[in-house]
Design an enzyme around this catalytic site. Sequence first.
Site, PDB file in Angstrom:
ATOM      1  N   GLU A 234     -32.291 -12.640  39.240  1.00 36.51           N
ATOM      2  CA  GLU A 234     -31.199 -12.505  40.191  1.00 36.51           C
ATOM      3  C   GLU A 234     -29.892 -13.031  39.589  1.00 36.51           C
ATOM      4  O   GLU A 234     -28.826 -12.443  39.771  1.00 36.51           O
ATOM      5  CB  GLU A 234     -31.556 -13.270  41.470  1.00 36.51           C
ATOM      6  CG  GLU A 234     -30.809 -12.822  42.697  1.00 36.51           C
ATOM      7  CD  GLU A 234     -31.405 -13.445  43.958  1.00 36.51           C
ATOM      8  OE1 GLU A 234     -32.363 -12.857  44.496  1.00 36.51           O
ATOM      9  OE2 GLU A 234     -30.941 -14.515  44.390  1.00 36.51           O
TER      10      GLU A 234
ATOM     11  N   GLU B  21     -28.589 -10.536  37.219  1.00 28.58           N
ATOM     12  CA  GLU B  21     -28.039  -9.403  37.965  1.00 28.58           C
ATOM     13  C   GLU B  21     -26.654  -9.757  38.520  1.00 28.58           C
ATOM     14  O   GLU B  21     -25.727  -8.939  38.470  1.00 28.58           O
ATOM     15  CB  GLU B  21     -29.001  -9.053  39.101  1.00 28.58           C
ATOM     16  CG  GLU B  21     -28.774  -7.688  39.709  1.00 28.58           C
ATOM     17  CD  GLU B  21     -29.703  -7.427  40.895  1.00 28.58           C
ATOM     18  OE1 GLU B  21     -30.630  -8.232  41.138  1.00 28.58           O
ATOM     19  OE2 GLU B  21     -29.475  -6.428  41.591  1.00 28.58           O
TER      20      GLU B  21
ATOM     21  N   CYS C  63     -34.627 -13.021  48.700  1.00 30.79           N
ATOM     22  CA  CYS C  63     -35.898 -13.758  48.669  1.00 30.79           C
ATOM     23  C   CYS C  63     -36.598 -13.773  50.013  1.00 30.79           C
ATOM     24  O   CYS C  63     -37.786 -14.036  50.090  1.00 30.79           O
ATOM     25  CB  CYS C  63     -35.664 -15.217  48.289  1.00 30.79           C
ATOM     26  SG  CYS C  63     -34.759 -15.387  46.792  1.00 30.79           S
TER      27      CYS C  63
ATOM     28  N   SER D  29     -29.461  -8.009  46.007  1.00 29.83           N
ATOM     29  CA  SER D  29     -30.119  -8.024  44.704  1.00 29.83           C
ATOM     30  C   SER D  29     -31.420  -7.236  44.801  1.00 29.83           C
ATOM     31  O   SER D  29     -32.089  -7.239  45.831  1.00 29.83           O
ATOM     32  CB  SER D  29     -30.426  -9.474  44.328  1.00 29.83           C
ATOM     33  OG  SER D  29     -31.392  -9.508  43.305  1.00 29.83           O
TER      34      SER D  29
ATOM     35  N   LYS E 186     -43.755 -13.391  55.543  1.00 29.21           N
ATOM     36  CA  LYS E 186     -44.431 -13.198  54.245  1.00 29.21           C
ATOM     37  C   LYS E 186     -45.744 -12.447  54.419  1.00 29.21           C
ATOM     38  O   LYS E 186     -46.204 -11.759  53.513  1.00 29.21           O
ATOM     39  CB  LYS E 186     -44.697 -14.553  53.587  1.00 29.21           C
ATOM     40  CG  LYS E 186     -43.447 -15.249  53.082  1.00 29.21           C
ATOM     41  CD  LYS E 186     -42.908 -14.619  51.811  1.00 29.21           C
ATOM     42  CE  LYS E 186     -41.592 -15.247  51.398  1.00 29.21           C
ATOM     43  NZ  LYS E 186     -40.897 -14.460  50.365  1.00 29.21           N
TER      44      LYS E 186
ATOM     45  N   GLU F 192     -44.612  -9.020  54.441  1.00 23.20           N
ATOM     46  CA  GLU F 192     -44.076  -8.635  53.130  1.00 23.20           C
ATOM     47  C   GLU F 192     -45.199  -8.271  52.160  1.00 23.20           C
ATOM     48  O   GLU F 192     -45.127  -7.272  51.453  1.00 23.20           O
ATOM     49  CB  GLU F 192     -43.242  -9.778  52.545  1.00 23.20           C
ATOM     50  CG  GLU F 192     -42.549  -9.405  51.236  1.00 23.20           C
ATOM     51  CD  GLU F 192     -41.856 -10.590  50.565  1.00 23.20           C
ATOM     52  OE1 GLU F 192     -42.454 -11.682  50.521  1.00 23.20           O
ATOM     53  OE2 GLU F 192     -40.730 -10.415  50.070  1.00 23.20           O
TER      54      GLU F 192
ATOM     55  N   GLU G  17     -44.932  -0.876  48.774  1.00 24.75           N
ATOM     56  CA  GLU G  17     -44.395  -0.907  47.409  1.00 24.75           C
ATOM     57  C   GLU G  17     -44.896  -2.118  46.619  1.00 24.75           C
ATOM     58  O   GLU G  17     -44.677  -2.194  45.411  1.00 24.75           O
ATOM     59  CB  GLU G  17     -42.862  -0.851  47.418  1.00 24.75           C
ATOM     60  CG  GLU G  17     -42.150  -2.013  48.106  1.00 24.75           C
ATOM     61  CD  GLU G  17     -41.914  -1.789  49.596  1.00 24.75           C
ATOM     62  OE1 GLU G  17     -42.692  -1.073  50.226  1.00 24.75           O
ATOM     63  OE2 GLU G  17     -40.929  -2.365  50.116  1.00 24.75           O
TER      64      GLU G  17
ATOM     65  N   CYS H 141     -36.158 -22.057  54.685  1.00 26.33           N
ATOM     66  CA  CYS H 141     -37.626 -21.998  54.769  1.00 26.33           C
ATOM     67  C   CYS H 141     -38.227 -23.271  55.378  1.00 26.33           C
ATOM     68  O   CYS H 141     -39.284 -23.219  55.993  1.00 26.33           O
ATOM     69  CB  CYS H 141     -38.233 -21.768  53.402  1.00 26.33           C
ATOM     70  SG  CYS H 141     -37.467 -20.417  52.514  1.00 26.33           S
TER      71      CYS H 141
END
Lengths: 592, 162
Positions: A286, A289, A312, A332, A371, A374, A379, A516
């Site tokens: 990141e 980037e 994230c 990102s 999560k 996720e 993908e 978090c």
Amino acid sequence: METITLTIDNKKVDVPRGTTILKAARQLGIDIPTLCYMELHDMNIENRPAGCRICVTEVQGRRNLAPACATKCEDGMVVKTHTTRVLNARRTVMEFILSDHPKDCLICPKSGNCELQSMAHKLGIREIPGAEIAAMSTYRKDTSPSIIRDLDKCIMCRRCEMMCNDVQTVGALSAVNRGFMAAVAPAFEQNLEHSPCTYCGQCVAVCPTGALTEVDHTPEVLRVLADPTKTVVVQTAPAVRAALGEEFGMKPGTLVTGKMVTALRALGFDYVFDTDFAADLTIMEEGTELLDRLNRYLKGDKTARLPILTSCCPGWVNFFEYYFPDLKEVPSTAKSPQQMFGAIAKSYFAEKIKVNRKDLVVVSIMPCLAKKYECQRDEFSVDGNRDVDFSISTRELAAFIKQANLDLNNLEEGEFDAPLGESTGAGVIFGTTGGVIEAAVRTAYEIHTGKKLDRIDFTELRGLEGVRQAAIDFDGLEVRIGIAHGLGNARKLLNDVREGKSQFHAIEVMACPGGCIGGGGQPLHHGNSEIIKARAAAIYEEDRKKPLRKSHENPFIIKLYEEFLGKPNSEKAHHLLHTKYFEKKKKIIVKQ
Amino acid sequence: MSSIKIELRQEDVSKIKEICASFNNDPQELINVLHKCQEHFGYLPAEVQEVISTELNVPVAKIYGVVTFYSFFTMTPRGKHPISICMGTACYVRGAEKVLEEFKKELGLQVGQTTPDGKFSLSSLRCVGACGLAPVVMIGDKTYGRVAPDDVRNILKEYENY
């Protein structure tokens, strides 16, 4: 501000005008019981529907009882908080609430941690008059990838509705229907899956009862741990170590990193690794980037999209995919640390230990409920085999440890395994708001300038204000940074980006208030924001104690690039560590 | 809740937008917008609420919450001949409940429902201001006074061919 004096339970107290009876009483150490009321004052979050009427008090000269949460103090007021009339009223209110509540406490996932149960205990409820004839709601359970809704247990405190609408501005949940059928639900009482829900889990984090709970993945984890053909790898997110101890009676803010490692090893995981390693990896990708976009932008390349947004947080990703699909090229492309870890574990590490990826199981311990969703995204799997097989929350891990007859208090300090267990302080601070961007700055500064940072602590990026900004001097180049935690705050910054008004080069977003550490999978804070502050302090303490505090200095990260990935943003790194985003189409499905 | 999936036509969408615009797309005016939309469509199907949600920038869950809170709003289309039985005090003491039971039995409906052919819908309301005629039943714009349960079948017969 004008100060007024009143008397509560025969004690005098001075408060600013506008203070509620509840807060004035707390100032005196008198804890008037509340049920629907909840406040996280450091984050300006307050739920005050004055709906449950548990907090009623007797005010001299007033005909009816006054709800302490919603009644403002007057000069000379005389308040009693535990007269016979008050106690009887409280008990009656509680009996009414319980008459329409399932009596399955023995097997309820919230048992032992339920505010309704504690209140029934506190008020000494021993029977529920008319329970056998009382009408009850009859909702079916709704199970989404992350969250289970069991609406018969909803007591209409509306905390979840407040979090979902006012704090997160997601708008998935609202109070619906009337009377016994009153509950909080998505539009047309569809499943959460068909709503704008981001699975941030803040509704679960504030639910006082068993109406909103997480999908428990521990049975699956137990099964793979017992399977001799599987090699089971675990990764632990940074925020977990700063909160897990609370479930074992430790003071909020107690770091339990080493004890947690020992517990995981005792549970039977073959390798105990650290998501912090993947956080360091995230910074490499990141951060690179960011610099790439920034340099292109400075050279006048119009295709370089700024600001870059961190990616994230899966709740945040779900949010912009739903509400800002037009901006899906802006964040990102770096995967989250959880998914980077999975991708590296099932390629680099699987090759190293010569195990087929199908026989390698990756479990993550996360402070987060999104999560769970996720790791199930299409993908993030190869031929149907997920990069991260199961994700369990801090709460689920605590329960799992207790089931294995372990007490975290009595465990030795253990060390993470190599190579995916080594991390720097930069990886640790991913767990709190401002941490990701601070970690990125530490690395991006040194790469961009070629100079060593004089200071590592960027305190200007820390804190709990909902939206923060800072300008960091990159040796002559001013990098403007924005930070938002809570999706409502993120929405403000995103609206500016959409309108082309954003002045930032980089924006960090975390969906949960506090980041978090305040995640939907953490031990319940029950409305005490001091707990979230203590966790943040613990995270920064862990960072300070680390010998290495910049991601690019992590020797195992350096080795990973040398042996496997080449360099940051290489083709291979792109294939394994980057992703793309999708427009979440609004689907109107009407209930059959 | 029964399934009513309707496809909004472009002119329907325009009508909803027009109603919202007449209240300056102000979220505070949600209830007035819902009243106007129900006046126009006869009911408030999910799709109508979705359009209102976009126009007023109010989450559709909130709109659904309002629609399910107020008994005046309905997500079920009314029948061609909407039957309303007055349950006001005067009608009630003169046996309106028995009349309502008879309509339920004859039509196989509960209050708030519509017959599958869309011909009749059944609702109860409070006082239509014709207490001298109690118990009162209204079908569309037509008022029936001093209705006894035995009259119900004959009343419904009037609509056999309509």
